[in-house]
Design a protein around this motif. Structure first.
Motif, PDB file in Angstrom:
ATOM      1  N   SER A 213     -56.949  -8.780 -14.370  1.00  0.00           N
ATOM      2  CA  SER A 213     -57.901  -7.918 -13.685  1.00  0.00           C
ATOM      3  C   SER A 213     -58.397  -6.862 -14.659  1.00  0.00           C
ATOM      4  CB  SER A 213     -57.245  -7.242 -12.479  1.00  0.00           C
ATOM      5  OG  SER A 213     -56.843  -8.186 -11.530  1.00  0.00           O
ATOM      6  N   GLY A 214     -59.579  -6.325 -14.377  1.00  0.00           N
ATOM      7  CA  GLY A 214     -60.120  -5.283 -15.238  1.00  0.00           C
ATOM      8  C   GLY A 214     -61.574  -5.027 -14.936  1.00  0.00           C
ATOM      9  N   VAL A 215     -62.208  -4.250 -15.782  1.00  0.00           N
ATOM     10  CA  VAL A 215     -63.630  -3.959 -15.643  1.00  0.00           C
ATOM     11  C   VAL A 215     -64.294  -4.123 -16.999  1.00  0.00           C
ATOM     12  CG1 VAL A 215     -63.286  -2.342 -13.739  1.00  0.00           C
ATOM     13  CG2 VAL A 215     -63.392  -1.482 -16.070  1.00  0.00           C
ATOM     14  N   LEU A 216     -65.577  -4.415 -16.961  1.00  0.00           N
ATOM     15  CA  LEU A 216     -66.403  -4.405 -18.165  1.00  0.00           C
ATOM     16  C   LEU A 216     -67.487  -3.353 -17.966  1.00  0.00           C
ATOM     17  CD1 LEU A 216     -66.943  -8.208 -18.932  1.00  0.00           C
ATOM     18  CD2 LEU A 216     -65.225  -6.674 -19.899  1.00  0.00           C
ATOM     19  N   ILE A 217     -67.655  -2.481 -18.928  1.00  0.00           N
ATOM     20  CA  ILE A 217     -68.663  -1.425 -18.873  1.00  0.00           C
ATOM     21  C   ILE A 217     -69.512  -1.503 -20.132  1.00  0.00           C
ATOM     22  CG2 ILE A 217     -69.055   1.075 -18.853  1.00  0.00           C
ATOM     23  CD1 ILE A 217     -66.462   1.370 -17.276  1.00  0.00           C
ATOM     24  N   ALA A 218     -70.823  -1.416 -19.958  1.00  0.00           N
ATOM     25  CA  ALA A 218     -71.732  -1.441 -21.108  1.00  0.00           C
ATOM     26  C   ALA A 218     -72.948  -0.580 -20.817  1.00  0.00           C
ATOM     27  CB  ALA A 218     -72.166  -2.871 -21.423  1.00  0.00           C
ATOM     28  N   GLU A 219     -73.532  -0.058 -21.872  1.00  0.00           N
ATOM     29  CA  GLU A 219     -74.802   0.654 -21.772  1.00  0.00           C
ATOM     30  C   GLU A 219     -75.922  -0.303 -22.147  1.00  0.00           C
ATOM     31  OE1 GLU A 219     -75.873   5.073 -22.895  1.00  0.00           O
ATOM     32  OE2 GLU A 219     -76.213   3.807 -24.669  1.00  0.00           O
ATOM     33  N   LEU A 220     -76.893  -0.436 -21.275  1.00  0.00           N
ATOM     34  CA  LEU A 220     -78.016  -1.341 -21.499  1.00  0.00           C
ATOM     35  C   LEU A 220     -79.248  -0.523 -21.875  1.00  0.00           C
ATOM     36  CD1 LEU A 220     -77.667  -3.670 -18.350  1.00  0.00           C
ATOM     37  CD2 LEU A 220     -76.295  -3.652 -20.459  1.00  0.00           C
ATOM     38  N   ASP A 221     -79.876  -0.902 -22.962  1.00  0.00           N
ATOM     39  CA  ASP A 221     -81.133  -0.273 -23.388  1.00  0.00           C
ATOM     40  C   ASP A 221     -82.270  -1.220 -23.016  1.00  0.00           C
ATOM     41  OD1 ASP A 221     -83.323   0.852 -24.590  1.00  0.00           O
ATOM     42  OD2 ASP A 221     -82.380   1.136 -26.554  1.00  0.00           O
TER      43      ASP A 221
ATOM     44  N   MET B 282     -85.348   3.140 -21.669  1.00  0.00           N
ATOM     45  CA  MET B 282     -84.403   3.652 -20.672  1.00  0.00           C
ATOM     46  C   MET B 282     -83.046   2.993 -20.873  1.00  0.00           C
ATOM     47  SD  MET B 282     -84.699   3.757 -16.515  1.00  0.00           S
ATOM     48  CE  MET B 282     -84.773   1.975 -16.312  1.00  0.00           C
ATOM     49  N   LYS B 283     -81.989   3.781 -20.824  1.00  0.00           N
ATOM     50  CA  LYS B 283     -80.639   3.277 -20.955  1.00  0.00           C
ATOM     51  C   LYS B 283     -79.883   3.493 -19.645  1.00  0.00           C
ATOM     52  CE  LYS B 283     -80.410   4.114 -25.932  1.00  0.00           C
ATOM     53  NZ  LYS B 283     -79.684   4.781 -27.044  1.00  0.00           N
ATOM     54  N   ILE B 284     -79.138   2.478 -19.234  1.00  0.00           N
ATOM     55  CA  ILE B 284     -78.327   2.600 -18.016  1.00  0.00           C
ATOM     56  C   ILE B 284     -76.918   2.080 -18.289  1.00  0.00           C
ATOM     57  CG2 ILE B 284     -80.344   2.354 -16.535  1.00  0.00           C
ATOM     58  CD1 ILE B 284     -79.150  -0.416 -15.774  1.00  0.00           C
ATOM     59  N   LYS B 285     -75.969   2.602 -17.554  1.00  0.00           N
ATOM     60  CA  LYS B 285     -74.571   2.217 -17.704  1.00  0.00           C
ATOM     61  C   LYS B 285     -74.165   1.341 -16.526  1.00  0.00           C
ATOM     62  CE  LYS B 285     -70.176   4.423 -18.971  1.00  0.00           C
ATOM     63  NZ  LYS B 285     -69.510   5.746 -19.149  1.00  0.00           N
ATOM     64  N   VAL B 286     -73.664   0.137 -16.839  1.00  0.00           N
ATOM     65  CA  VAL B 286     -73.322  -0.825 -15.790  1.00  0.00           C
ATOM     66  C   VAL B 286     -71.839  -1.152 -15.853  1.00  0.00           C
ATOM     67  CG1 VAL B 286     -75.648  -1.796 -15.837  1.00  0.00           C
ATOM     68  CG2 VAL B 286     -73.837  -2.869 -17.198  1.00  0.00           C
ATOM     69  N   CYS B 287     -71.324  -1.619 -14.727  1.00  0.00           N
ATOM     70  CA  CYS B 287     -69.888  -1.916 -14.603  1.00  0.00           C
ATOM     71  C   CYS B 287     -69.702  -3.198 -13.800  1.00  0.00           C
ATOM     72  CB  CYS B 287     -69.186  -0.753 -13.904  1.00  0.00           C
ATOM     73  SG  CYS B 287     -67.452  -1.042 -13.488  1.00  0.00           S
ATOM     74  N   LEU B 288     -68.896  -4.124 -14.325  1.00  0.00           N
ATOM     75  CA  LEU B 288     -68.513  -5.331 -13.604  1.00  0.00           C
ATOM     76  C   LEU B 288     -67.053  -5.212 -13.192  1.00  0.00           C
ATOM     77  CD1 LEU B 288     -70.050  -8.183 -15.833  1.00  0.00           C
ATOM     78  CD2 LEU B 288     -71.171  -6.717 -14.136  1.00  0.00           C
ATOM     79  N   ILE B 289     -66.779  -5.464 -11.922  1.00  0.00           N
ATOM     80  CA  ILE B 289     -65.411  -5.401 -11.402  1.00  0.00           C
ATOM     81  C   ILE B 289     -64.821  -6.801 -11.395  1.00  0.00           C
ATOM     82  CG2 ILE B 289     -63.958  -4.825  -9.431  1.00  0.00           C
ATOM     83  CD1 ILE B 289     -65.244  -2.349 -10.632  1.00  0.00           C
ATOM     84  N   GLN B 290     -63.822  -7.048 -12.232  1.00  0.00           N
ATOM     85  CA  GLN B 290     -63.087  -8.321 -12.205  1.00  0.00           C
ATOM     86  C   GLN B 290     -61.732  -8.047 -11.573  1.00  0.00           C
ATOM     87  OE1 GLN B 290     -63.385 -11.422 -15.251  1.00  0.00           O
ATOM     88  NE2 GLN B 290     -61.198 -11.154 -15.612  1.00  0.00           N
TER      89      GLN B 290
END
Length: 310
Positions: A262-270, A1-9
């Motif tokens: 400031s910014g965001v980090l986005i990654a797809e996790l498998d 399963m793959k999901i897309k996550v986002c961290l708000i900095q």
């Protein structure tokens, strides 16, 4: 399963709960539109981490000004029995996204505050709350500490979620309490902006064979409202550099660390990468040596399943 996550900095609207929740709503809507399924906000994002404040406390004495500042902080903290939570639950539902949000939490029953993180599901609403079990240093002036019933974890459609806040992550037995629940996505909101923190996040990913999401604020002294400027006049302008990072179960950095903006980090996790890496090391499996070591956590709840989890 793959999901897309986002961290708000990002930075909150400091000590203003209503405006900061509005900011959370806007940021969530923006990144949910990009397909993010889990969005994480930093430690005490609502209503802000009071970096540089003393609250008038020295050993043996407190000041009236410090008590008044604490009262203001208390008024702007989040009560999970109030409309504040309803807004966040509605946000999660309307945007179909999981939210993990660092807050300062207050209770109706007493005057103490807790450094907490909320786990919110788009289908179930509030899954639960983790309260910091040991505030660090002077944080103990303003934040109470929780016990084992705060070491929560959740089985959701996007994986097993859990984690610890800031320097709780340096407590080996607290980490082990999370590993024992089989955490797959380990969430670590923090106020630690040192470059060394990245190594801590990599160590936890390798030790727990899990994805690690370390999320921090970016905050400068000039972001404080004018009425607080005198409290931090001796602090450097760049008070919190950030350093948010996402790490894989092999300890490899997927994205970040993000510093000085400031910014965001986005990654797809498998999530298949988790068991892939347990061939080499499994802290609760073939490396656990239960014939030698015994581990018990007082009052830790069992992993909670979403109602619609299958």
């Amino acid at each position: 399963m793959k999901i897309k996550v986002c961290l708000i900095q990002d930075s909150p609207v400091f000590f203003d709960k209503e405006k900061t929740i509005y900011q959370v709503e806007n940021l969530t809507k923006q990144y949910a539109k990009k397909g993010c399924e889990l969005i994480v906000f930093p430690e005490s994002f609502i209503p802000g981490y009071p970096r540089g404040f003393s609250f008038g406390a020295t050993i043996g004495s407190r000041t009236t000004e410090g008590r008044n500042l604490y009262l203001e902080y208390h008024k702007n903290s989040v009560d999970v029995e109030s409309k504040d939570l309803k807004r966040l639950e509605q946000l999660s539902k309307s945007e179909n996204v999981y939210l993990v949000i660092g807050i300062t939490e207050k209770e109706n029953t007493n005057g103490s505050l807790f450094c907490s993180m909320l786990y919110i599901s788009p289908t179930d609403g509030l899954l639960g709350v983790h309260r910091k079990i040991k505030p660090t240093g002077s944080e103990r002036v303003i934040w109470s500490e929780a016990d084992g019933d705060s070491l929560v974890s959740f089985q959701t459609k996007i994986g097993k979620l859990g984690g610890l806040i800031c320097w709780e992550n340096y407590m080996p037995l607290a980490r082990m309490a999370m590993y024992k629940m089989g955490i797959e996505i380990y969430i670590a909101p923090t106020a630690d902006a040192r470059e060394e923190w990245t190594s801590t996040m990599q160590h936890i990913a390798l030790e727990g064979r899990c994805f690690v999401l370390g999320c921090n604020q970016f905050f400068t002294k000039s972001m404080y409202p004018k009425k607080y400027q005198s409290l931090v006049q001796n602090e450097p302008e760049n008070m919190c550099r950030g350093g948010s990072v996402i790490v894989s179960p092999s300890g490899k950095i997927l994205t970040g660390p993000l510093f000085d903006k400031s910014g965001v980090l986005i990654a797809e996790l498998d999530l298949d990468e988790i068991n892939l890496n347990k061939l080499d090391f499994d802290v609760i499996g073939h490396y656990s040596r239960n014939d030698i070591f015994q581990f018990n956590v007082v009052n830790q709840p069992e992993i909670k399943k979403e109602q619609n989890f299958k």
